[in-house]
Design a protein around this motif. Structure first.
Motif, PDB file in Angstrom:
ATOM      1  N   GLU A  96     -21.353  22.013  16.166  1.00 34.55           N
ATOM      2  CA  GLU A  96     -20.602  20.812  15.821  1.00 34.55           C
ATOM      3  C   GLU A  96     -20.585  20.612  14.300  1.00 34.55           C
ATOM      4  OE1 GLU A  96     -18.728  19.254  17.871  1.00 34.55           O
ATOM      5  OE2 GLU A  96     -19.477  19.988  19.801  1.00 34.55           O
ATOM      6  N   ASN A  97     -19.830  19.623  13.862  1.00 30.31           N
ATOM      7  CA  ASN A  97     -19.408  19.493  12.472  1.00 30.31           C
ATOM      8  C   ASN A  97     -20.373  18.627  11.652  1.00 30.31           C
ATOM      9  OD1 ASN A  97     -17.970  19.231  10.085  1.00 30.31           O
ATOM     10  ND2 ASN A  97     -16.064  18.580  11.071  1.00 30.31           N
ATOM     11  N   HIS A  98     -20.937  19.224  10.596  1.00 30.78           N
ATOM     12  CA  HIS A  98     -21.796  18.495   9.655  1.00 30.78           C
ATOM     13  C   HIS A  98     -21.138  18.399   8.270  1.00 30.78           C
ATOM     14  CE1 HIS A  98     -25.476  16.584   8.537  1.00 30.78           C
ATOM     15  NE2 HIS A  98     -26.027  17.598   7.900  1.00 30.78           N
ATOM     16  N   GLY A  99     -19.847  18.747   8.223  1.00 32.38           N
ATOM     17  CA  GLY A  99     -19.102  18.601   6.981  1.00 32.38           C
ATOM     18  C   GLY A  99     -18.920  19.900   6.228  1.00 32.38           C
ATOM     19  N   ALA A 100     -18.089  19.845   5.212  1.00 34.09           N
ATOM     20  CA  ALA A 100     -17.812  21.027   4.397  1.00 34.09           C
ATOM     21  C   ALA A 100     -18.917  21.293   3.383  1.00 34.09           C
ATOM     22  CB  ALA A 100     -16.474  20.859   3.684  1.00 34.09           C
ATOM     23  N   MET A 101     -19.273  20.262   2.608  1.00 41.63           N
ATOM     24  CA  MET A 101     -20.177  20.450   1.476  1.00 41.63           C
ATOM     25  C   MET A 101     -21.439  19.593   1.557  1.00 41.63           C
ATOM     26  SD  MET A 101     -18.586  22.735  -0.234  1.00 41.63           S
ATOM     27  CE  MET A 101     -19.456  22.738  -1.799  1.00 41.63           C
ATOM     28  N   HIS A 102     -21.698  18.994   2.727  1.00 43.28           N
ATOM     29  CA  HIS A 102     -22.861  18.117   2.901  1.00 43.28           C
ATOM     30  C   HIS A 102     -22.781  16.912   1.957  1.00 43.28           C
ATOM     31  CE1 HIS A 102     -27.249  17.047   3.351  1.00 43.28           C
ATOM     32  NE2 HIS A 102     -26.879  17.278   4.604  1.00 43.28           N
ATOM     33  N   VAL A 103     -21.638  16.230   2.045  1.00 39.01           N
ATOM     34  CA  VAL A 103     -21.362  15.038   1.242  1.00 39.01           C
ATOM     35  C   VAL A 103     -21.407  13.818   2.162  1.00 39.01           C
ATOM     36  CG1 VAL A 103     -19.623  13.848  -0.144  1.00 39.01           C
ATOM     37  CG2 VAL A 103     -19.950  16.317  -0.393  1.00 39.01           C
ATOM     38  N   PRO A 104     -22.168  12.772   1.827  1.00 41.93           N
ATOM     39  CA  PRO A 104     -22.191  11.581   2.680  1.00 41.93           C
ATOM     40  C   PRO A 104     -20.788  11.020   2.900  1.00 41.93           C
ATOM     41  CG  PRO A 104     -23.968  11.475   1.080  1.00 41.93           C
ATOM     42  CD  PRO A 104     -23.113  12.646   0.696  1.00 41.93           C
TER      43      PRO A 104
END
Length: 243
Positions: A96-104
């Motif tokens: 599942e998706n935790h984002g592209a660049m780990h940006v809040p």
């Protein structure tokens, strides 16, 4: 492999704002309790950046424990071997998706735990869509759950993420405090999971002591007879109460 359907409860806990702007919210998520069967627990792991913690990964593989893994595009890029293993076990792991660049995924300029937030609705959308595109490019199915870096949002960013087709993946038990707990403390946290808990921990910090405790806590839960479920085993969309 047959997997039971479980329902989800979803609430929002208000968190103190870190800068002038809308309040931040931190979703809480649980799976439906067993009602007479073995306790149900959903293990979810964030793979933010860095490598893979084989102490945890090996336990999951060896014991055939299902789990939901939230990956960033950055993690996928640097961990092709671990990604291949996840893809080879689709009945056990969901990606599942935790984002592209780990940006809040906070849609106004601020920092969260010292990390610069996305800062605008458009930047939040780029973070979400970039993470999803990387997962599909790696060969996994289109993700349906999103968990942002720091797991904090604004009400408006939650609405924006939902409009992109994602459900927000909160949790009810923090298993490792961002992988900063000691081994014994992490083991106690996870071993103490209760029926219906969604556990969050990290699988990308092989040099941190917490990983050893996470692995031991998982084994303790299995020995106690817990039934592990994935978030995709749910049969209901979480509801979002008004703030």
């Amino acid at each position: 492999m047959h997997r039971p359907l479980v329902s989800l409860a979803f609430t929002l806990a208000l968190a103190a704002p870190v800068a002038a702007g809308p309040r931040l919210v931190e979703p809480k998520l649980t799976v439906a309790k067993a009602h007479g069967g073995p306790p149900r627990v959903a293990l979810t792991f964030d793979a933010c950046m860095g490598k893979v913690d084989q102490r945890i990964f090996d336990v999951l593989l060896r014991e055939k424990i299902p789990a939901t893994i939230f990956v960033t595009a950055r993690w996928l890029k640097h961990n092709p071997q671990a990604t291949a293993i996840l893809l080879a076990h689709p009945d056990q792991f969901e990606i599942e998706n935790h984002g592209a660049m780990h940006v809040p995924p906070v849609d106004y300029p601020t920092t969260v735990y010292g990390i610069t937030a996305a800062g605008s609705p458009e930047a939040v959308a780029r973070e979400v869509e970039g993470g999803g595109a990387a997962i599909v490019a790696a060969g996994a199915p289109q993700p349906h759950w999103f968990r942002g870096a720091t797991a904090k949002y604004t009400a408006s960013s939650i609405a924006g993420i939902s409009s992109l087709g994602y459900k927000i993946a909160g949790y009810s038990l923090n298993g490792d405090d961002g992988s900063l707990l000691g081994a014994r403390a992490a083991e106690r946290r996870i071993a103490g999971a209760r029926d219906g808990d969604v556990v969050i921990a990290h699988i990308n910090q092989p040099t941190h002591a917490a990983g050893e405790g996470v692995a031991r806590g998982i084994l303790a839960l299995k020995a106690s007879g817990v039934q592990f479920v994935r978030l995709s085993d749910a049969d209901a969309v979480p509801s979002q109460p008004a703030l």
